[in-house]
Design a protein around this motif. Structure first.
Motif, PDB file in Angstrom:
ATOM      1  N   ARG A 184      -1.371  -0.499 -14.334  1.00 45.83           N
ATOM      2  CA  ARG A 184      -0.141  -1.126 -14.810  1.00 45.83           C
ATOM      3  C   ARG A 184       0.962  -0.078 -14.998  1.00 45.83           C
ATOM      4  N   GLN A 185       1.943  -0.152 -14.152  1.00 43.23           N
ATOM      5  CA  GLN A 185       3.100   0.731 -14.250  1.00 43.23           C
ATOM      6  C   GLN A 185       4.300  -0.097 -14.691  1.00 43.23           C
ATOM      7  N   ILE A 224       7.166  -7.458  -4.230  1.00 42.33           N
ATOM      8  CA  ILE A 224       6.189  -8.485  -4.573  1.00 42.33           C
ATOM      9  C   ILE A 224       6.094  -9.596  -3.521  1.00 42.33           C
ATOM     10  N   TYR A 251       8.796  -0.171 -13.272  1.00 38.45           N
ATOM     11  CA  TYR A 251       8.565   0.326 -11.909  1.00 38.45           C
ATOM     12  C   TYR A 251       8.758  -0.856 -10.957  1.00 38.45           C
ATOM     13  N   THR A 252       9.377  -0.596  -9.839  1.00 37.02           N
ATOM     14  CA  THR A 252       9.700  -1.682  -8.910  1.00 37.02           C
ATOM     15  C   THR A 252       8.570  -1.894  -7.912  1.00 37.02           C
ATOM     16  N   TYR A 253       8.064  -3.124  -7.871  1.00 37.75           N
ATOM     17  CA  TYR A 253       7.045  -3.538  -6.899  1.00 37.75           C
ATOM     18  C   TYR A 253       7.685  -4.500  -5.898  1.00 37.75           C
ATOM     19  N   ILE A 293      11.505  -8.482  -5.512  1.00 38.02           N
ATOM     20  CA  ILE A 293      10.908  -7.366  -6.235  1.00 38.02           C
ATOM     21  C   ILE A 293      10.520  -7.822  -7.636  1.00 38.02           C
ATOM     22  N   ALA A 337       0.171  -5.971  -3.734  1.00 37.30           N
ATOM     23  CA  ALA A 337       1.071  -5.437  -4.755  1.00 37.30           C
ATOM     24  C   ALA A 337       0.666  -5.925  -6.140  1.00 37.30           C
ATOM     25  N   ARG A 356       9.495  -6.289 -11.660  1.00 39.57           N
ATOM     26  CA  ARG A 356       9.355  -5.194 -12.624  1.00 39.57           C
ATOM     27  C   ARG A 356       8.614  -5.757 -13.847  1.00 39.57           C
ATOM     28  N   LYS A 362      -2.434  -4.067  -7.089  1.00 40.20           N
ATOM     29  CA  LYS A 362      -2.111  -2.683  -7.424  1.00 40.20           C
ATOM     30  C   LYS A 362      -1.616  -2.591  -8.864  1.00 40.20           C
ATOM     31  N   PHE A 363      -0.768  -3.536  -9.270  1.00 46.52           N
ATOM     32  CA  PHE A 363      -0.290  -3.532 -10.651  1.00 46.52           C
ATOM     33  C   PHE A 363      -1.436  -3.779 -11.638  1.00 46.52           C
TER      34      PHE A 363
END
Length: 531
Positions: free
Chosen positions: A133-134, A141, A137-139, A90, A125, A92, A128-129
């Motif tokens: 840009r969040q 990855i 937040y957990t992506y 993941i 992913a 962040r 998407k970021f």
């Protein structure tokens, strides 16, 4: 687009370094441990208490001074965490300082490689970021390619294989001999078992690029035994004869049947057969029947001997006259047992037991309309269930739960044999002592006495070794019995004085009538509890 999560951002001013806290659109809170970890990575010293209070209570945008020293400009930051099983990673993201540089796609990929991720990176992913840009937040990855576990081979039996199932009882409590489900008749050509072959698995790849081994599939091969044959593809097993089928030790056996139309007596002689035996009449005193399969008797067994590699079923019972013997590797099912010795590697099911010695590795059940046990001894490796035990006359009746009755019988035999061996050892020792003293006084032993001394010494050596072995074996057998637990004696009616209960070598004498109870071992004692 507005950040969905609450997040934080560093800011440097002339008088020092500040941390800005921003609430998100969704009702989530900042994690102080996450902030602390980030500040440690960035090597920023600060006072923890004020920041902890601010993080726990802020509701709107908040600015907190961390230190009086301005901090170098920080760019956008990614934190990558790989799961312990290396199947997921993941990410962040944390915002840059004002006018700080943002990460590019190439830089994010480079950070993944630097973290050791070599497989399964999720480009979508990352995109998407980059599109929205969040922060905080957990992506997901990166993700492993999961292994495909193998499937065990499956055997589907087309006959009953559960030999623990008890016979069906009629409404009056008697055994229904028409429905004994542990006896399975088959005809020539009947399908016995179908094999669904094992399916081999496929390895996966974790995010570190290493293979993930699939669960090993258990393979099974059908092998024909006597009176059975395989289909051409080896996936089905058929019976070659009419007979009785059983599953013993993982192998399927079909026993062809020896049919005795009347009694086993002088007209038939003793019977020894490689299959199963069905006797439509009685088994007369003095005769024996041995079968590698089952033995089924429609009549009465008198003072005869029956030994079966499978089950013994007596539709009437045995009047053993002190000579009758039933021995079975499987279950024994009979209407009554009288003056006989019975040994079963399975369970024993009957309606009445009179003055007999019954031993079973499984349950011993004497229930139904009569359901009584009077005289003799009953030994079970698991549970004894009776309606009535003993009698108003105080007939000695032993009910014993313990280890495998074979072990218990061995223990008792050794216990019985030891005194005689010890007497022999004492006699040999006395002989050696007497003759040795004579020699020490200068007496010259005659040839007979010298021979006697040598024999006594040899006998002593052999007896000492034998006694030592027996004592060691008794310790082993006691330990086996001591490890057992969970067995009980169930009495659905009355157990009378004169009965002796033994549960895992702990004795309990019945001094007064007990009704509707269970007797169990509770620590070092035998205890009576509700039925």
């Amino acid at each position: 687009m507005a950040n969905k999560n609450a997040y934080f951002q560093l800011r440097t001013q002339a008088d020092g370094t500040y941390l800005l806290l921003f609430p998100g659109c969704e009702q989530n809170k900042l994690n102080f441990k996450e902030i602390d970890s980030y500040l440690r990575v960035k090597q920023i010293e600060y006072d923890r208490e004020p920041l902890m209070r601010a993080v726990s209570s802020f509701s709107g945008a908040t600015s907190i001074k961390l230190t009086g020293k301005p901090h170098m400009k920080e760019k956008e930051y990614i934190f990558i965490q790989i799961s312990e099983d290396k199947k997921k990673a993941i990410a962040r993201f944390y915002p840059p300082m004002e006018n700080g540089a943002c990460l590019t796609k190439a830089e994010i990929v480079s950070e993944l490689v630097r973290a050791g991720i070599k497989f399964g990176a999720k480009e979508k992913a990352i995109d998407k970021f980059l599109e929205d840009r969040q922060y905080c937040y957990t992506y997901l990855i990166a993700e492993a390619m999961p292994q495909v576990d193998g499937k065990n081979a499956v055997l589907t039996y087309h006959f009953n294989t559960d030999l623990s199932r008890k016979p069906k009882l009629n409404e009056d409590g008697s055994v229904d001999f028409h429905q004994i489900e542990t006896i399975c008749h088959v005809q020539e050509g009947d399908k016995l078992v179908t094999l669904t072959p094992a399916v081999m698995g496929k390895p996966g790849i974790d995010v570190m690029g290493r293979p993930i081994a699939p669960a090993t599939a258990k393979k099974v091969t059908l092998r024909p035994e006597k009176n059975t044959c395989l289909s051409e593809d080896g996936l089905e097993l058929y019976s070659e004869v009419d007979g009785l089928v059983s599953l013993i030790g993982g192998k399927i056996f079909v026993s062809n049947i020896y049919d005795v139309p009347a009694d086993v007596d002088t007209s038939t002689g003793d019977i020894k057969f490689a299959g199963s035996v069905i006797i439509h009449g009685n088994v007369i005193t003095g005769f024996s029947v041995e079968a590698e399969g089952d033995i089924i008797v429609n009549g009465v067994v008198e003072g005869a001997s029956l030994k079966a590699g499978g089950q013994i079923v007596l539709k009437r019972g045995i009047q053993g006259m002190g000579r009758g013997v039933l021995e079975a590797k499987g279950n024994i099912i009979t209407k009554f047992i009288e003056n006989a010795t019975v040994k079963s590697d399975g369970y024993v099911s009957t309606e009445a037991i009179l003055h007999s010695n019954v031993s079973a590795k499984g349950d011993v059940t004497a229930t139904g309309r009569r359901g009584f046990v009077v005289g003799g001894s009953i030994r079970s490796g698991s549970c004894i269930s009776v309606r009535t035990a003993g009698s108003t006359m105080g007939t000695t009746t032993i009910l014993e739960i313990g280890a495998d009755p074979v072990y218990m019988e061995e223990f008792r035999k050794i216990n019985d044999d030891l005194p005689a061996l010890e007497e022999e050892l004492e006699a040999a020792t006395q002989t050696i002592n007497v003759l040795t003293r004579r020699m020490k006084t200068g007496e010259r032993l005659s040839a007979d006495k010298a021979k006697k001394l040598e024999e006594a010494r040899n006998a002593k050596e052999v007896l000492e070794k034998q006694i030592q072995y027996f004592l060691s074996r008794m310790d082993d057998l006691e330990e086996i019995a001591g490890m057992q637990s969970g067995g009980c004696i169930r009495v659905s009616g009355i157990i009378y004085p004169g009965c002796k209960v033994m549960i895992y070598n702990t004795p309990y004498h019945i001094r007064s009538e007990l009704k509707y109870c269970r007797l169990i071992k509770d620590r070092a004692d035998v205890k009576m509890v509700e039925y």
